[in-house]
Design a protein around this motif. Structure first.
Motif, short mmCIF file in Angstrom:
data_model
loop_
_atom_site.label_atom_id
_atom_site.label_comp_id
_atom_site.label_asym_id
_atom_site.label_seq_id
_atom_site.Cartn_x
_atom_site.Cartn_y
_atom_site.Cartn_z
N ASP A 193 89.31 106.20 41.21
CA ASP A 193 89.71 107.38 40.49
C ASP A 193 89.07 108.45 41.46
OD1 ASP A 193 89.68 109.78 39.07
OD2 ASP A 193 88.75 108.61 37.29
N GLY A 194 89.80 109.57 42.13
CA GLY A 194 89.31 110.31 43.13
C GLY A 194 88.56 111.43 42.53
N ASP A 195 88.64 111.44 41.03
CA ASP A 195 87.73 112.51 40.49
C ASP A 195 86.40 112.12 40.17
OD1 ASP A 195 89.86 114.52 40.78
OD2 ASP A 195 90.74 113.81 39.03
N HIS A 196 86.10 110.91 40.38
CA HIS A 196 85.02 110.06 39.81
C HIS A 196 84.48 109.44 40.97
CE1 HIS A 196 86.24 110.23 35.35
NE2 HIS A 196 85.64 111.36 35.59
N LEU A 197 83.70 110.09 41.76
CA LEU A 197 83.09 109.73 43.04
C LEU A 197 81.51 110.28 42.92
CD1 LEU A 197 86.01 110.68 45.57
CD2 LEU A 197 85.29 108.44 44.76
N ALA A 198 80.77 109.29 43.56
CA ALA A 198 79.44 109.69 43.84
C ALA A 198 78.95 109.05 44.81
CB ALA A 198 78.42 109.17 42.47
N GLY B 264 78.10 113.43 41.73
CA GLY B 264 76.83 113.60 41.86
C GLY B 264 76.13 112.65 43.19
N VAL B 265 74.95 112.84 43.49
CA VAL B 265 74.32 112.06 44.39
C VAL B 265 72.97 111.70 44.09
CG1 VAL B 265 75.58 113.44 46.41
CG2 VAL B 265 73.36 113.90 45.67
N VAL B 266 72.58 110.13 44.46
CA VAL B 266 71.19 109.78 44.15
C VAL B 266 70.56 109.52 45.61
CG1 VAL B 266 70.02 108.09 42.98
CG2 VAL B 266 72.46 108.90 42.22
#
Lengths: 257, 257
Positions: A127-132, A155-157
């Motif tokens: 799902d291209g709107d749900h990337l991290a 987001g990023v971790v």
């Protein structure tokens, strides 16, 4: 007890994961790159995708293991290659050289990371709107750079990552949420670097959280961290467990819409 | 999707909580104290107990609300009284005066907090090996003092608390795990106080973690924080949600044995 019953539900939830992987060859101009895609074949619908960026050693088994664990959790994960095919080492000197080749050119660094994200986007599974994106050590710094470039990420971790400060031009334009998981005893990252990092994130108006683990040093998530004989590299089971759990809760929040 | 299915299980888990409360009158020498015990009556076996210590305003509805929420989660919670019956205020000056009366005598401060814990222990509802304490603002500092006194707690959680440093004599003798949830923009706590706090915890050999929320100030968990017109007191929905979730994961870890 309600929470015990819930725990039981979690523990006994059927292990239906059927994790698949495939080698993905891709190219950054003249540089040939080789990454690995992981996904659960039992899942048929598009799902959130997580980019995984390796430590300074290059794309070794450790980063691939983390990507595989993410697939078990139901995500599509791509272990990206930031150095080039087969550029994996156990020599700190070599690792540092390769890392510097990438980080010396910030735009090139960011675009190489973006090419990794691209492999997820074209996988047909996400799902291209749900990337991290998550990253370890050098990879932590890499995902922060992606946030500063305002990549299409929720987001990023960063796990025991280097902490480059947000540049002036990122002000007001960092949409990804930032989660930094840091060992307080990590001597690679000076206290003034941490302070400046935070100050610049505030100035940029970023949504950020930093979890600091007492006594933990660099590499705290990697069970093999100590094998290099560097005193600031050591596994910490408690910090590993806590940081991985925090990442999962963070993803649940990011992908709840 | 596996994680979505799990989420669904959590969301649809039947709301069986039947939260009860009762007033508990107790005494610290000449000082009459009034606390509130909360528990879920649908649960019949001993369960973990959580002490809740109020902000500098005294034992107002906010601390009681948190204790009630903990009971909904399946814990027995006791909202302790650190000032004395009916000593609740909305005046910062009065709050500071009452707070200083308690904190001026560290031994008295700790023993009053321990009396709160005692009310949980004698409630007949708790598993006495599974106790923790949380606190807000002044209450955060109070639960840290309990950890420094090596109270019979698995862990303590400070929400936007003052951060007293661990004293010399606590070295090697802080068994409770410590979780500190802190707003990075909290001007009540100077950066050098934070640095010294961490250094002393490391020297003491404590198990500690600190989560720092970018942009959050003091009182970030309290929806009414801003009503006092103090610029460093403001609710932050994101930090509130994240800190409460982190506390729950911390409890799950502490009470997993």
């Amino acid at each position: 007890m309600r929470y015990l019953a819930l725990l039981l539900v979690i523990l006994t939830f059927p292990a239906i994961a059927d994790v698949q992987s495939k080698v993905v060859k891709y190219q950054d101009e003249e540089t040939a790159l080789t990454g690995y895609l992981y996904w659960d074949d039992a899942i048929k619908s598009p799902r959130p995708g997580i980019l995984v960026i390796h430590e300074w050693w290059g794309l070794n088994d450790y980063a691939r293991k983390r990507a595989s664990l993410l697939a078990e959790l139901g995500y599509v994960a791509f272990a990206a290659d930031m150095y080039g095919t087969d550029k994996v080492t156990e020599s700190p000197g070599q690792a540092e050289e390769w890392m510097r080749e990438v980080t010396a050119d910030v735009e090139g660094w960011r675009s190489r990371a973006a090419l990794g994200l691209r492999q997820l986007q074209v996988s047909g599974l996400v799902d291209g709107d749900h990337l991290a994106a998550i990253g370890y050590c050098f990879g932590g710094a890499s995902v922060l750079q992606m946030a500063y470039a305002n990549a299409n990420l929720k987001g990023v971790v960063s796990f025991h990552g280097a902490l480059p400060a947000a540049p002036e031009e990122a002000r007001g334009n960092i949409k990804p949420s930032i989660l930094v998981l840091h060992g307080h005893a990590d001597t690679f990252i000076a206290p003034e670097v941490v302070a400046n990092f935070r100050e610049k994130l505030d100035e940029a108006g970023a949504d950020w959280e930093m979890n600091t683990y007492g006594g933990a040093v660099h590499g705290f998530t990697n069970p093999n961290a100590a094998k290099h004989g560097i005193s600031n590299l050591r596994y910490d089971a408690k910090a590993d467990k806590r940081s991985w759990a925090r990442m999962q809760a963070f993803f649940a929040e990011l992908f709840s819409d």
